[in-house]
Design a protein around this motif. Sequence first.
Motif, PDB file in Angstrom:
ATOM      1  N   GLU A 119      -0.210  -2.672  -1.951  1.00 38.48           N
ATOM      2  CA  GLU A 119      -1.336  -1.755  -2.246  1.00 38.48           C
ATOM      3  C   GLU A 119      -0.707  -0.321  -1.954  1.00 38.48           C
ATOM      4  N   HIS A 120      -0.375  -0.034  -0.935  1.00 35.75           N
ATOM      5  CA  HIS A 120       0.032   1.189  -0.305  1.00 35.75           C
ATOM      6  C   HIS A 120       1.093   1.918  -1.460  1.00 35.75           C
ATOM      7  N   GLU A 121       2.075   1.015  -1.783  1.00 36.47           N
ATOM      8  CA  GLU A 121       3.126   1.377  -2.612  1.00 36.47           C
ATOM      9  C   GLU A 121       2.531   1.548  -4.184  1.00 36.47           C
ATOM     10  N   SER A 122       1.462   0.645  -4.530  1.00 41.99           N
ATOM     11  CA  SER A 122       0.942   0.738  -5.977  1.00 41.99           C
ATOM     12  C   SER A 122       0.058   2.212  -6.128  1.00 41.99           C
ATOM     13  N   LYS A 123      -0.494   2.610  -4.854  1.00 40.01           N
ATOM     14  CA  LYS A 123      -1.164   3.572  -4.728  1.00 40.01           C
ATOM     15  C   LYS A 123      -0.306   4.911  -4.991  1.00 40.01           C
ATOM     16  N   THR A 124       0.587   4.843  -4.221  1.00 43.27           N
ATOM     17  CA  THR A 124       1.684   6.159  -4.212  1.00 43.27           C
ATOM     18  C   THR A 124       2.465   6.171  -5.392  1.00 43.27           C
ATOM     19  N   HIS A 125       2.361   5.152  -6.329  1.00 42.09           N
ATOM     20  CA  HIS A 125       3.257   5.060  -7.503  1.00 42.09           C
ATOM     21  C   HIS A 125       2.345   5.669  -8.774  1.00 42.09           C
TER      22      HIS A 125
END
Length: 268
Positions: free
Chosen positions: A261-267
Amino acid sequence: MDTLQPIEKESIRNASELLFNSKYAIVLTGAGISTESGIPDFRGESGIWKKYKPKIYGSIQSFLKDPSKFWKMAEEIAPTLFNAEPNPGHYAIADLEKLNIIKAIITQNIDELHQKAGNVIVYEVHGNINRFTCLGCRASYTKEQLLRKLKKEKNLPPGCNYCGAPLKPSVVLFGESLPNFEKYMSIDIAKKSDVMLIAGSSLTVTPVCDLPLYTLSEGGKIIIVNDEPTYLDERAEIVINNKTETILPLIVEEIKKIKAEHESKTHN
Ligand code: APR
């Protein structure tokens, strides 16, 4: 997850958040994490000390007086110990290291199952069963050499090839001091850690059971996963009284979800 109580599911989520957001998380393990691998713990319901008195079978004083007692107990446990394989609890902690969530493991276990599961930074504060030293001339034997000796010579305790004195495994018995490097390193990282995950320990043997106090005194938080209560439960941020082999993989699964989730938000 479906066999767990709602409170346990919430605790798993909270523990995962705490670990994911930690700056310097470490793990402290005890014999409870290896019971699923067939190795008995010491104080659980079928613990070793229920059958063998630690003063007679587990102390350095009694070992020096009569090493055959220790070796009689060791002979019974050795086959399980030497052939044990890591269980899902060990692999979950190996994942935590691979995910760079934890910096190190401090283990009271001598079974090397953390290393077998893939962990690298492991501080064995009670030694391990990989070396056997002669109490007379300090000659040192590997596990394989010892097993060959036990097969060939049959008698206990196994004696040194050179001076005949009894051999002792490189484990810390009651009354012996901990290996200096592991001891001071463990105190140092316990002080540094903002989150300590404690898995499968009754937290009853000093000085290791004091390590979480260093974390707490520096403002860090502790998470306890154990199937029995411990003396630190009321000071822990999270306590999950369940099996390590059940809970630890669920914590890793939750952390992977948070990470994604964290990575998809930052992308985005
Ligand atoms: N999941 C969770 N907890 C478990 C499991 C499991 N599968 N199996 C056992 N336990 C719990 C037991 O209920 C107990 O509270 O793990 C704990 C193990 O405690 P001990 O047997 O006291 O082992 P440990 O804490 O590692 O003992 C420390 O004492 O005798 C010395 O040198 C020995 O390193 C050992 C030290």
